[in-house]
Design an enzyme around this catalytic site. Structure first.
Site, PDB file in Angstrom:
ATOM      1  N   ARG A 106       0.807  -1.232   0.000  1.00 53.36           N
ATOM      2  CA  ARG A 106       0.000   0.000   0.000  1.00 53.36           C
ATOM      3  C   ARG A 106       0.835   1.275   0.000  1.00 53.36           C
ATOM      4  NH1 ARG A 106      -3.164  -3.258   3.421  1.00 53.36           N
ATOM      5  NH2 ARG A 106      -4.958  -4.032   2.284  1.00 53.36           N
ATOM      6  N   LYS A 143       3.890  11.354 -11.552  1.00 54.24           N
ATOM      7  CA  LYS A 143       3.030  10.517 -12.395  1.00 54.24           C
ATOM      8  C   LYS A 143       3.753   9.200 -12.634  1.00 54.24           C
ATOM      9  CE  LYS A 143       0.391  13.806 -15.144  1.00 54.24           C
ATOM     10  NZ  LYS A 143       0.115  14.254 -16.525  1.00 54.24           N
ATOM     11  N   GLU A 160      11.626  18.493 -24.921  1.00 55.52           N
ATOM     12  CA  GLU A 160      10.936  18.837 -23.665  1.00 55.52           C
ATOM     13  C   GLU A 160      11.595  20.060 -23.024  1.00 55.52           C
ATOM     14  OE1 GLU A 160       8.165  17.448 -22.862  1.00 55.52           O
ATOM     15  OE2 GLU A 160       8.154  15.522 -23.905  1.00 55.52           O
ATOM     16  N   LYS A 180       9.218  22.778 -14.068  1.00 56.14           N
ATOM     17  CA  LYS A 180       8.312  21.641 -13.836  1.00 56.14           C
ATOM     18  C   LYS A 180       7.904  21.595 -12.360  1.00 56.14           C
ATOM     19  CE  LYS A 180       6.583  17.268 -14.632  1.00 56.14           C
ATOM     20  NZ  LYS A 180       6.567  16.060 -15.399  1.00 56.14           N
ATOM     21  N   GLU A 192      -3.112  17.815 -11.976  1.00 54.51           N
ATOM     22  CA  GLU A 192      -3.500  18.245 -13.323  1.00 54.51           C
ATOM     23  C   GLU A 192      -4.972  18.619 -13.443  1.00 54.51           C
ATOM     24  OE1 GLU A 192      -1.469  16.133 -16.464  1.00 54.51           O
ATOM     25  OE2 GLU A 192      -2.962  16.802 -17.922  1.00 54.51           O
ATOM     26  N   ARG A 238      -1.195  22.429 -14.832  1.00 53.62           N
ATOM     27  CA  ARG A 238      -0.293  21.340 -15.204  1.00 53.62           C
ATOM     28  C   ARG A 238      -0.538  20.899 -16.644  1.00 53.62           C
ATOM     29  NH1 ARG A 238       1.924  16.249 -11.480  1.00 53.62           N
ATOM     30  NH2 ARG A 238       3.160  15.322 -13.143  1.00 53.62           N
ATOM     31  N   ASN A 268       1.525  19.860 -21.387  1.00 51.37           N
ATOM     32  CA  ASN A 268       1.192  19.042 -22.564  1.00 51.37           C
ATOM     33  C   ASN A 268       1.279  19.843 -23.853  1.00 51.37           C
ATOM     34  OD1 ASN A 268       0.667  16.721 -21.046  1.00 51.37           O
ATOM     35  ND2 ASN A 268      -1.390  17.445 -20.564  1.00 51.37           N
ATOM     36  N   HIS A 316       1.808  18.230 -27.124  1.00 49.18           N
ATOM     37  CA  HIS A 316       1.588  16.801 -26.910  1.00 49.18           C
ATOM     38  C   HIS A 316       0.289  16.293 -27.528  1.00 49.18           C
ATOM     39  CE1 HIS A 316       4.973  17.335 -24.292  1.00 49.18           C
ATOM     40  NE2 HIS A 316       4.948  16.100 -23.859  1.00 49.18           N
ATOM     41  N   HIS A 334       1.024  13.186 -29.516  1.00 47.67           N
ATOM     42  CA  HIS A 334       0.428  11.868 -29.241  1.00 47.67           C
ATOM     43  C   HIS A 334      -0.302  11.345 -30.477  1.00 47.67           C
ATOM     44  CE1 HIS A 334       0.342  12.726 -24.635  1.00 47.67           C
ATOM     45  NE2 HIS A 334       1.452  12.130 -25.003  1.00 47.67           N
ATOM     46  N   HIS A 371       9.022   9.669 -28.700  1.00 43.88           N
ATOM     47  CA  HIS A 371       8.046  10.601 -28.131  1.00 43.88           C
ATOM     48  C   HIS A 371       8.492  12.069 -28.326  1.00 43.88           C
ATOM     49  CE1 HIS A 371       5.172  12.229 -25.267  1.00 43.88           C
ATOM     50  NE2 HIS A 371       6.170  12.758 -24.578  1.00 43.88           N
TER      51      HIS A 371
HETATM   52  N1  LIG Z   1       5.808  10.344 -15.552  1.00 43.52           N
HETATM   53  C1  LIG Z   1       5.828  11.380 -16.338  1.00 43.52           C
HETATM   54  O1  LIG Z   1       5.481  12.499 -15.937  1.00 43.52           O
HETATM   55  C2  LIG Z   1       6.324  11.216 -17.731  1.00 43.52           C
HETATM   56  C3  LIG Z   1       6.606  12.339 -18.520  1.00 43.52           C
HETATM   57  C4  LIG Z   1       7.128  12.126 -19.795  1.00 43.52           C
HETATM   58  C5  LIG Z   1       7.372  10.849 -20.257  1.00 43.52           C
HETATM   59  N2  LIG Z   1       7.082   9.774 -19.468  1.00 43.52           N
HETATM   60  C6  LIG Z   1       7.335   8.401 -19.913  1.00 43.52           C
HETATM   61  O2  LIG Z   1       8.725   8.262 -20.100  1.00 43.52           O
HETATM   62  C7  LIG Z   1       8.949   7.205 -21.021  1.00 43.52           C
HETATM   63  C8  LIG Z   1      10.060   7.600 -21.976  1.00 43.52           C
HETATM   64  O3  LIG Z   1      11.224   7.801 -21.241  1.00 43.52           O
HETATM   65  P1  LIG Z   1      12.657   7.849 -21.938  1.00 43.52           P
HETATM   66  O4  LIG Z   1      12.578   8.725 -23.127  1.00 43.52           O
HETATM   67  O5  LIG Z   1      13.622   8.153 -20.870  1.00 43.52           O
HETATM   68  O6  LIG Z   1      12.808   6.389 -22.540  1.00 43.52           O
HETATM   69  P2  LIG Z   1      13.438   5.013 -21.961  1.00 43.52           P
HETATM   70  O7  LIG Z   1      13.275   4.927 -20.518  1.00 43.52           O
HETATM   71  O8  LIG Z   1      12.854   3.948 -22.805  1.00 43.52           O
HETATM   72  O9  LIG Z   1      14.979   5.177 -22.302  1.00 43.52           O
HETATM   73  C9  LIG Z   1      15.379   5.237 -23.649  1.00 43.52           C
HETATM   74  C10 LIG Z   1      16.477   4.228 -23.958  1.00 43.52           C
HETATM   75  O10 LIG Z   1      17.736   4.750 -23.471  1.00 43.52           O
HETATM   76  C11 LIG Z   1      18.368   3.771 -22.648  1.00 43.52           C
HETATM   77  N3  LIG Z   1      19.117   4.547 -21.662  1.00 43.52           N
HETATM   78  C12 LIG Z   1      18.612   5.241 -20.623  1.00 43.52           C
HETATM   79  N4  LIG Z   1      19.565   5.940 -20.021  1.00 43.52           N
HETATM   80  C13 LIG Z   1      20.712   5.661 -20.666  1.00 43.52           C
HETATM   81  C14 LIG Z   1      22.055   6.111 -20.505  1.00 43.52           C
HETATM   82  N5  LIG Z   1      22.389   7.022 -19.591  1.00 43.52           N
HETATM   83  N6  LIG Z   1      22.984   5.605 -21.334  1.00 43.52           N
HETATM   84  C15 LIG Z   1      22.640   4.725 -22.306  1.00 43.52           C
HETATM   85  N7  LIG Z   1      21.386   4.286 -22.532  1.00 43.52           N
HETATM   86  C16 LIG Z   1      20.438   4.764 -21.711  1.00 43.52           C
HETATM   87  C17 LIG Z   1      17.261   2.929 -22.100  1.00 43.52           C
HETATM   88  O11 LIG Z   1      17.729   1.657 -21.733  1.00 43.52           O
HETATM   89  C18 LIG Z   1      16.297   2.876 -23.283  1.00 43.52           C
HETATM   90  O12 LIG Z   1      16.709   1.890 -24.187  1.00 43.52           O
HETATM   91  C19 LIG Z   1       7.627   6.925 -21.699  1.00 43.52           C
HETATM   92  O13 LIG Z   1       7.134   5.699 -21.237  1.00 43.52           O
HETATM   93  C20 LIG Z   1       6.737   8.066 -21.248  1.00 43.52           C
HETATM   94  O14 LIG Z   1       5.382   7.665 -21.123  1.00 43.52           O
HETATM   95  C21 LIG Z   1       6.566   9.934 -18.219  1.00 43.52           C
END
Ligand SMILES: NC(=O)c1ccc[n+]([C@@H]2O[C@H](COP(=O)([O-])OP(=O)(O)OC[C@H]3O[C@@H](n4cnc5c(N)ncnc54)[C@H](O)[C@@H]3O)[C@@H](O)[C@H]2O)c1
Length: 365
Positions: free
Chosen positions: A127, A149, A191, A233, A243, A247, A251, A254, A258, A271
């Protein structure tokens, strides 16, 4: 020697329970024993990473953690395709098998995928356990690690299952960006410039003027860009954690982004790339509606081209396909697509008054 360059705060003190937390930004932090041991204060640790980041950084982190009460490491397969309930089950199984208690701390070492999943697993574990974000992509450092999030994808769509669960701390080690693949790094810059567009004209100007230093990943430029992005942020999250208001400005670009991802089938464009093209459209739409100086559109296009981000959607994204995809976005309120537009550089608004003709105009431009 670790070099702590900035400490910022996400101020959530006004809520019933004070869940404020610090964001530390610096170099050499992951391998620093004092930093890491202060974070966990002798508690058990469930360290979650992926099979690309783990081999690079989990050894140093584990050494720095030293003799914590108990350490369980979970290494997930990398990538968005593995961001599902199966992975959450895997994390929880490992934590339960090692008999962790609720006072154990989950640590997310990786990009946004690992961060979102670790946070969600921590929210579900007994929990609700604490978790710490150690983001290693630019996108995760400036965006996903801050704000609470968490969640996973469902076959019906992205991020449909999740929870708001704020981390205890965000630890950003700039050194991890040195191993980040070029395309991932560039996608994160989308971003970063978003924050300038929606909140900070001066920062936008600084980014435009420092594009070469950013591309070259110069540490001083990166530290400033990441700190300013996190500060914006953090302020937005503090003002509207769940949100229900401002907040939504995060987006910006986005809604279009999206839709591009949905039409393309996730995985073809990153993305950040889809958001970059989406921001050009949203900026152009803002100028079309008469509010924004069209010069900003040209500056954004120049920035995107200089760093290698797209400036328009792929050819198969027709106005009809885009409108249909946007109408099925989970953020559609009462059947109306809501657009984030700019009234001027640094100021965003939410509006529904956009016609199909306007959309066609910004795609064909
Ligand atoms: N929670 C939120 O507020 C929020 C906001 C934006 C995006 N997201 C989410 O984030 C995700 C995308 O995140 P991302 O772009 O970081 O992608 P990811 O986590 O898939 O990382 C991208 C790739 O880079 C590799 N990698 C990561 N760090 C590395 C490093 N330092 N050196 C070498 N390789 C490395 C990872 O293994 C992966 O293959 C999506 O699922 C999206 O929905 C969440």
């Amino acid at each position: 020697m670790p070099d702590l360059l900035h400490t910022l705060h996400v101020d959530l003190a006004s809520s019933a329970e004070d869940r404020s937390y610090p964001i530390d930004i610096g170099r050499g932090l992951i391998g620093d024993a004092a930093t890491c041991q202060r974070l966990i204060a002798g508690r058990g640790v469930v360290l979650v990473t992926d099979d690309q980041v783990g081999p690079l950084y989990s050894g140093a982190l584990k050494t720095a953690l030293g003799d914590c009460a108990q350490l369980t490491e979970v290494v997930l397969p990398a990538g968005e395709h593995h961001k599902d309930m199966g992975a959450i089950q895997h994390i929880l199984d490992a934590a339960l098998a090692d008999r962790h208690e609720r006072r154990s701390v989950f640590i997310a070492l990786g990009g946004g995928v690992v961060g979102d999943m670790t946070g969600f697993a921590a929210a579900c574990f007994l929990r609700g356990a604490d978790f710490i974000q150690v983001p290693t992509t630019l996108l995760a450092q400036v965006d996903s690690s801050v704000g609470g999030k968490t969640g996973v994808n469902h076959p019906m769509g992205k991020n449909l299952i999740g929870a708001f669960h704020q981390p205890l701390q965000v630890l950003i080690d700039l050194d991890t960006l040195s191993s980040l693949p070029e395309r991932e790094f560039t996608a994160g810059l989308a971003e970063v410039i978003k924050y300038g567009l929606i909140r900070d004209a001066e920062f936008f100007g600084w980014l435009i003027n420092n594009v070469e230093a950013l591309k070259a990943r110069e540490p001083d430029a990166l530290a400033l860009a990441i700190a300013r992005s996190c500060a914006i942020k953090a302020a937005v999250v503090a003002a509207d954690e769940r949100e229900s208001g401002v907040r939504a400005h995060l987006n910006f670009g986005h809604t279009f982004g999206h839709a591009i991802e949905r039409i393309q089938g996730y995985g073809d464009w990153l993305h950040g790339e889809a958001v970059a093209a989406g921001m050009v459209m949203a900026t152009r739409l803002s100028a079309l509606q008469g509010a924004l100086n069209p010069e900003v559109v040209e500056q954004l296009i120049g920035f995107n081209k200089a760093v290698g981000l797209p400036v328009s959607p792929p050819a198969n994204v027709t106005p009809e396909a885009l409108l249909a995809a946007m109408a099925s976005d989970k953020k559609v309120a009462a059947g109306k697509v809501r657009y984030i537009l700019l009234t001027q550089l640094g100021e965003a608004v939410v509006t529904e008054s956009v016609t199909e003709g306007d959309i066609a105009g910004v795609i064909d431009a």
